[in-house]
Structures are given as structure tokens and as C-alpha cells.
Design an enzyme around this catalytic site. Structure first.
Site, PDB file in Angstrom:
ATOM      1  N   ARG A 104       0.878  -1.175   0.000  1.00  0.00           N
ATOM      2  CA  ARG A 104       0.000   0.000   0.000  1.00  0.00           C
ATOM      3  C   ARG A 104       0.915   1.225   0.000  1.00  0.00           C
ATOM      4  O   ARG A 104       1.591   1.506   0.986  1.00  0.00           O
ATOM      5  CB  ARG A 104      -0.887  -0.021   1.242  1.00  0.00           C
ATOM      6  CG  ARG A 104      -1.930   1.100   1.315  1.00  0.00           C
ATOM      7  CD  ARG A 104      -2.784   0.887   2.561  1.00  0.00           C
ATOM      8  NE  ARG A 104      -3.727   1.947   2.792  1.00  0.00           N
ATOM      9  CZ  ARG A 104      -4.992   1.962   2.359  1.00  0.00           C
ATOM     10  NH1 ARG A 104      -5.438   0.949   1.627  1.00  0.00           N
ATOM     11  NH2 ARG A 104      -5.815   2.961   2.639  1.00  0.00           N
ATOM     12  N   HIS A 131      -6.978   1.024  -6.946  1.00  0.00           N
ATOM     13  CA  HIS A 131      -7.288   0.321  -5.695  1.00  0.00           C
ATOM     14  C   HIS A 131      -8.034  -0.967  -6.065  1.00  0.00           C
ATOM     15  O   HIS A 131      -9.233  -1.106  -5.833  1.00  0.00           O
ATOM     16  CB  HIS A 131      -8.136   1.204  -4.796  1.00  0.00           C
ATOM     17  CG  HIS A 131      -8.197   0.753  -3.370  1.00  0.00           C
ATOM     18  ND1 HIS A 131      -7.625  -0.423  -2.931  1.00  0.00           N
ATOM     19  CD2 HIS A 131      -8.775   1.329  -2.265  1.00  0.00           C
ATOM     20  CE1 HIS A 131      -7.834  -0.545  -1.628  1.00  0.00           C
ATOM     21  NE2 HIS A 131      -8.527   0.505  -1.204  1.00  0.00           N
ATOM     22  N   GLN A 134     -10.273  -3.115  -3.474  1.00  0.00           N
ATOM     23  CA  GLN A 134     -11.567  -2.526  -3.141  1.00  0.00           C
ATOM     24  C   GLN A 134     -12.593  -2.829  -4.215  1.00  0.00           C
ATOM     25  O   GLN A 134     -13.749  -3.159  -3.928  1.00  0.00           O
ATOM     26  CB  GLN A 134     -11.426  -1.014  -2.960  1.00  0.00           C
ATOM     27  CG  GLN A 134     -12.722  -0.307  -2.609  1.00  0.00           C
ATOM     28  CD  GLN A 134     -13.239  -0.670  -1.230  1.00  0.00           C
ATOM     29  OE1 GLN A 134     -12.533  -0.498  -0.232  1.00  0.00           O
ATOM     30  NE2 GLN A 134     -14.461  -1.173  -1.158  1.00  0.00           N
ATOM     31  N   ASP A 221     -16.865   8.358  -2.995  1.00  0.00           N
ATOM     32  CA  ASP A 221     -15.598   8.251  -2.266  1.00  0.00           C
ATOM     33  C   ASP A 221     -15.272   9.652  -1.751  1.00  0.00           C
ATOM     34  O   ASP A 221     -15.925  10.635  -2.121  1.00  0.00           O
ATOM     35  CB  ASP A 221     -14.510   7.735  -3.217  1.00  0.00           C
ATOM     36  CG  ASP A 221     -13.187   7.441  -2.506  1.00  0.00           C
ATOM     37  OD1 ASP A 221     -13.172   7.380  -1.261  1.00  0.00           O
ATOM     38  OD2 ASP A 221     -12.171   7.294  -3.212  1.00  0.00           O
ATOM     39  N   CYS A 262     -16.582   3.445  -0.182  1.00  0.00           N
ATOM     40  CA  CYS A 262     -15.442   2.591   0.173  1.00  0.00           C
ATOM     41  C   CYS A 262     -14.821   2.950   1.517  1.00  0.00           C
ATOM     42  O   CYS A 262     -13.954   2.212   2.005  1.00  0.00           O
ATOM     43  CB  CYS A 262     -14.395   2.609  -0.931  1.00  0.00           C
ATOM     44  SG  CYS A 262     -13.827   4.253  -1.403  1.00  0.00           S
ATOM     45  N   ARG A 290     -14.440  -6.791   2.126  1.00  0.00           N
ATOM     46  CA  ARG A 290     -12.997  -6.677   1.883  1.00  0.00           C
ATOM     47  C   ARG A 290     -12.271  -7.926   2.364  1.00  0.00           C
ATOM     48  O   ARG A 290     -11.359  -8.429   1.698  1.00  0.00           O
ATOM     49  CB  ARG A 290     -12.435  -5.435   2.587  1.00  0.00           C
ATOM     50  CG  ARG A 290     -12.846  -4.098   1.997  1.00  0.00           C
ATOM     51  CD  ARG A 290     -12.289  -3.881   0.589  1.00  0.00           C
ATOM     52  NE  ARG A 290     -10.853  -3.989   0.525  1.00  0.00           N
ATOM     53  CZ  ARG A 290     -10.000  -3.030   0.888  1.00  0.00           C
ATOM     54  NH1 ARG A 290     -10.460  -1.868   1.335  1.00  0.00           N
ATOM     55  NH2 ARG A 290      -8.695  -3.198   0.778  1.00  0.00           N
TER      56      ARG A 290
END
Length: 304
Positions: A104, A131, A134, A221, A262, A290
Site C-alpha cells: 500500500r 485500488h 476494493q 468516495d 469505500c 474486503r
């Protein structure tokens, strides 16, 4: 050797398989006889994080453990990466010690370089470009609710030029569902970037009314992505107000529409506090997914 570097790098069959494995992981969670229960026995997976995380870190650490492995959390400031060691050298070292890497970070090139030099399965757990983990959880959530994304209109509202919107674009391009990116002009990807999506599955608009009409999924988001908090506003937030997900917007969508975010959410900005609480079951099921999606990803990379 399989990696998950971005949705752009995946085929439709890759995505379908990871989602299917995630669905199975959710269905079979806690069963000692599940297909993934012992998959990572005697393995150590490194979590190399340069950005803060709640859902990504917890879901991967729990996922690795539930699959029989051990996770090793490595923040950039705790490693020589933080002192300038080239990513190639870090990759060569860790590739001889751990069995997989979950990264990440900021630069997409760092994840791709690590995968090239490490010789171990590598997962993009978020970069400024994409991402993918996700998105796989989100697609799992959509299919869990509707049975399919085919024939469903998914609308992404807000910042149309961040890692989430780009990952959604590539997912629509690969899987062939309808995606509308609804954003102010200043928050749209460049025309050159938009031209990559020529199949007709992805459309870009500043017209909120037409965007949300008959939508099955309203997705949003944060308006300012991680690491961009110091970016000058220049009227950006004012322009984004028209793209806030709220009750009035939901009324214009399909009767069975779901609201997804998210997370983390900034109530009163990209989504109202009232709507988030009203739709918390959908949003926090999405967050739970997730964990199951990460298991599906790891199983796909290790076993196929």
C-alpha cells in the site's frame, strides 16, 4: 507467477475467478474443510505499507491468519525504504524471505517494480493510480445484492480522477457493465485517459440528473484522496457539492438502488450523515466483504 497490480492488468476471467473465490470464502468462513483453510500453512506474507490503513490492513491480516499463514507488518518508516533503499533491492531481499507481498503505497511503479524483482506474488493494496482490492470487494457486493452486474447501471459520483474511479473504469471495460462517471469538469480524468475507454461501457458526464436516473448503484468516495490533503481547493469543493450523495439523489435512482462508499466517509461532504446511517447495512457489508475478497485474491494468486 500471478500478481494483482491493478484492474487494468486483469482479464475478465481473472476478475470473475477472484470474485467467485471471495464468495466461496464468505460462504465457508470458519469451516476447517474450506478450500482455503490451510492454503497458506507455513507461509509468511509481508504487508508493506507507506499509507495509513484500517480496512485494508485488518482484512489482509485476518485473511492471512484464517488461511493458515502469518502476516508481517512493515511500515515504510521501519524499513530501509524510508532511508532511500531502491525498491528493487528491497524486493530482492524480501522475495527470499517471505512468500507474498501486499503493498500500500503512493507510486504505482513501486508495486510493479517490486513484483518484477521479488519473484513472489504481489498485491496492490492501494496506490495513487488504482485500488483493485476494493473494486473486487465492491463487485462481490453488487453481485451479492443483485445476482449480477449485467444490465445494472453503476454511477460513480464525486472525484472522477482518483484511484477508485479509475479502477471502476477498468472494471467496466473488462466486464462490460454500464458505468457512469459523474463529476465536475475540473475533477474529470484527462481526455487522453478517457479515450482508453472506447467500448461504450464507460461514460463521463457533469449532468447529475441524467447520471443517476434508473441507477442500481450510487457509489462515492472522499473528495480529497489520501496524500492530497494539502492540495489547493481552487473552487473544487464548491463544484463537488452538486455531486453529494443524498436522499434527493436516491429518489431519482432505481427503486432497488443501493448506496456504496469505500470508506472512510466524511459525513456532510460526499455523502450526508443521514443517508449513510440509513444505508449503513449496505455500506458496512461492503466493508466486511474486503476480508472475503482479499482471501479470494490470495487464493487465486497462490492456487489459481
Amino acid at each position: 507467477m500471478k500478481h494483482l497490480l491493478g484492474i487494468q492488468h486483469c482479464t475478465a476471467s481473472d476478475l470473475e475467478r477472484m470474485i467467485e473465490l471471495g464468495e466461496a470464502a464468505k460462504r465457508d468462513r470458519g469451516s476447517a474443510h474450506s478450500a482455503h483453510a490451510k492454503l497458506l500453512d507455513n507461509q509468511v506474507w509481508g504487508l508493506i505499507f507507506s499509507k495509513a490503513s484500517t480496512r485494508t490492513r485488518v482484512s489482509f491480516e485476518v485473511g492471512v491468519r484464517e488461511m493458515g499463514g502469518t502476516s508481517l507488518y512493515l511500515s515504510a518508516r521501519d524499513m530501509q525504504l524510508g532511508r532511500g533503499e531502491p525498491i528493487e533491492d528491497t524486493a530482492r531481499v524480501l522475495g527470499r524471505m517471505v512468500h507474498g507481498a501486499i503493498i500500500r503505497t503512493f507510486e504505482q511503479s513501486d508495486v510493479e517494480t517490486f513484483a518484477k524483482y521479488s519473484g513472489i506474488p504481489t498485491i496492490n493494496a492501494l496506490t495513487d493510480e488504482e485500488h483493485p482490492c476494493q473494486i473486487i470487494a465492491d463487485l462481490l457486493t453488487v453481485r451479492e445484492r443483485f445476482g449480477t452486474w449485467e444490465g445494472r447501471k453503476i454511477v460513480y459520483l464525486g472525484d472522477g480522477d482518483n484511484n477508485m474511479s479509475r479502477s471502476w473504469m477498468w472494471a467496466a471495460e473488462r466486464l462490460g457493465f454500464e458505468l457512469v462517471i459523474a463529476a465536475p469538469e475540473m475533477c474529470m480524468p484527462s481526455k487522453e485517459y478517457q479515450q482508453q475507454f472506447s467500448s461504450g461501457h464507460v461514460t463521463f458526464t457533469g449532468d447529475v440528473e441524467s447520471a443517476v436516473a434508473d441507477a442500481s448503484v450510487l457509489y462515492t468516495d472522499v473528495w480529497v484522496s489520501m496524500g492530497q490533503e494539502d492540495m489547493e481547493d481552487n473552487g473544487r469543493e464548491a463544484a463537488l457539492q452538486a455531486f453529494q450523495v443524498n436522499h434527493e439523489m436516491v429518489k431519482k435512482a432505481a427503486d432497488d438502488a443501493i448506496v456504496l462508499h469505500c470508506l472512510p466517509a466524511y459525513r456532510g461532504k460526499e455523502i450526508t450523515a443521514e443517508l449513510l446511517e440509513e444505508r449503513q447495512q449496505e455500506i458496512f457489508t461492503q466493508a466486511e466483504n474486503r476480508l472475503h475478497a482479499q482471501k479470494g485474491v490470495m487464493q487465486y494468486l497462490v492456487r489459481g
